[in-house]
Design a protein around this motif. Structure first.
Motif, mmCIF file in Angstrom:
data_model
loop_
_atom_site.group_PDB
_atom_site.id
_atom_site.type_symbol
_atom_site.label_atom_id
_atom_site.label_comp_id
_atom_site.label_asym_id
_atom_site.label_seq_id
_atom_site.Cartn_x
_atom_site.Cartn_y
_atom_site.Cartn_z
ATOM 1 N N ALA A 120 -31.262 -58.089 -34.607
ATOM 2 C CA ALA A 120 -31.617 -59.094 -33.602
ATOM 3 C C ALA A 120 -32.828 -59.925 -34.036
ATOM 4 C CB ALA A 120 -31.877 -58.440 -32.254
ATOM 5 N N ALA A 121 -33.780 -59.307 -34.711
ATOM 6 C CA ALA A 121 -34.961 -60.034 -35.189
ATOM 7 C C ALA A 121 -34.581 -61.035 -36.284
ATOM 8 C CB ALA A 121 -36.013 -59.059 -35.708
ATOM 9 N N VAL A 122 -33.669 -60.650 -37.141
ATOM 10 C CA VAL A 122 -33.206 -61.556 -38.210
ATOM 11 C C VAL A 122 -32.421 -62.714 -37.588
ATOM 12 C CG1 VAL A 122 -31.800 -61.741 -40.295
ATOM 13 C CG2 VAL A 122 -33.154 -59.672 -39.885
ATOM 14 N N ILE A 123 -31.555 -62.407 -36.634
ATOM 15 C CA ILE A 123 -30.775 -63.447 -35.951
ATOM 16 C C ILE A 123 -31.702 -64.410 -35.217
ATOM 17 C CG2 ILE A 123 -29.121 -63.859 -34.077
ATOM 18 C CD1 ILE A 123 -27.788 -62.818 -36.653
ATOM 19 N N PHE A 124 -32.761 -63.899 -34.597
ATOM 20 C CA PHE A 124 -33.741 -64.750 -33.913
ATOM 21 C C PHE A 124 -34.285 -65.812 -34.861
ATOM 22 C CE2 PHE A 124 -38.130 -65.740 -32.772
ATOM 23 C CZ PHE A 124 -37.991 -66.148 -31.452
ATOM 24 N N GLU A 125 -34.621 -65.412 -36.079
ATOM 25 C CA GLU A 125 -35.144 -66.357 -37.074
ATOM 26 C C GLU A 125 -34.061 -67.329 -37.539
ATOM 27 O OE1 GLU A 125 -38.303 -66.831 -38.027
ATOM 28 O OE2 GLU A 125 -38.825 -65.325 -36.521
ATOM 29 N N LEU A 126 -32.861 -66.846 -37.754
ATOM 30 C CA LEU A 126 -31.771 -67.705 -38.216
ATOM 31 C C LEU A 126 -31.392 -68.752 -37.180
ATOM 32 C CD1 LEU A 126 -29.444 -65.138 -40.012
ATOM 33 C CD2 LEU A 126 -30.757 -66.986 -41.082
ATOM 34 N N ARG A 127 -31.546 -68.422 -35.902
ATOM 35 C CA ARG A 127 -31.179 -69.368 -34.839
ATOM 36 C C ARG A 127 -32.049 -70.618 -34.832
ATOM 37 N NH1 ARG A 127 -29.702 -64.956 -30.287
ATOM 38 N NH2 ARG A 127 -27.439 -65.128 -30.515
ATOM 39 N N LYS A 128 -33.156 -70.595 -35.512
ATOM 40 C CA LYS A 128 -34.003 -71.787 -35.605
ATOM 41 C C LYS A 128 -33.300 -72.899 -36.386
ATOM 42 C CE LYS A 128 -38.232 -69.096 -35.220
ATOM 43 N NZ LYS A 128 -39.432 -68.583 -35.903
ATOM 44 N N GLU A 129 -32.353 -72.517 -37.261
ATOM 45 C CA GLU A 129 -31.657 -73.489 -38.110
ATOM 46 C C GLU A 129 -30.138 -73.475 -37.944
ATOM 47 O OE1 GLU A 129 -33.026 -73.479 -42.255
ATOM 48 O OE2 GLU A 129 -34.498 -71.998 -41.601
ATOM 49 N N TYR A 130 -29.602 -72.376 -37.411
ATOM 50 C CA TYR A 130 -28.149 -72.210 -37.373
ATOM 51 C C TYR A 130 -27.672 -71.920 -35.958
ATOM 52 C CZ TYR A 130 -28.943 -71.828 -42.347
ATOM 53 O OH TYR A 130 -29.343 -72.083 -43.629
ATOM 54 N N ASP A 131 -26.448 -72.347 -35.684
ATOM 55 C CA ASP A 131 -25.820 -72.117 -34.387
ATOM 56 C C ASP A 131 -25.154 -70.747 -34.422
ATOM 57 O OD1 ASP A 131 -24.761 -72.432 -31.875
ATOM 58 O OD2 ASP A 131 -23.230 -73.884 -32.480
ATOM 59 N N ILE A 132 -25.750 -69.784 -33.717
ATOM 60 C CA ILE A 132 -25.261 -68.404 -33.696
ATOM 61 C C ILE A 132 -25.163 -67.960 -32.235
ATOM 62 C CG2 ILE A 132 -25.729 -66.018 -34.383
ATOM 63 C CD1 ILE A 132 -27.340 -67.192 -36.751
#
Length: 82
Positions: free
Chosen positions: A39-51
């Motif tokens: 979830a922490a990794v996804i939180f960071e990825l959501r800044k640039e990607y639609d997840i």
């Protein structure tokens, strides 16, 4: 036999995985990459990607109902209209 080169770093590995397989669960992240806090990794990825997060239901080894997140990848976020 084709050799697949996996990127270094948790964020890069999760991004590579969801770009290739379209989704990931915490169990897959732990099994494939040893990532405990997906979830922490996804939180960071959501800044640039639609997840998107979709909650799924299953039974655990004791036959009890459990829920877990599946993160679905939809690509790079579109620029905000300004």
């Amino acid at each position: 036999m084709e050799v697949i080169e996996i990127p270094k770093g948790q964020k890069a590995r999760v991004l590579w995985y969801i770009q290739n397989y379209k989704s990931i669960t915490p169990h897959e992240a732990l099994k494939e990459f040893g990532i405990m806090r997906l979830a922490a990794v996804i939180f960071e990825l959501r800044k640039e990607y639609d997840i998107e997060t979709v909650m799924e239901k299953a039974k655990n080894r004791f036959g009890e109902d459990v829920q877990y997140a599946r993160y679905l990848y939809y690509g790079v976020k579109e620029a905000a209209n300004g």
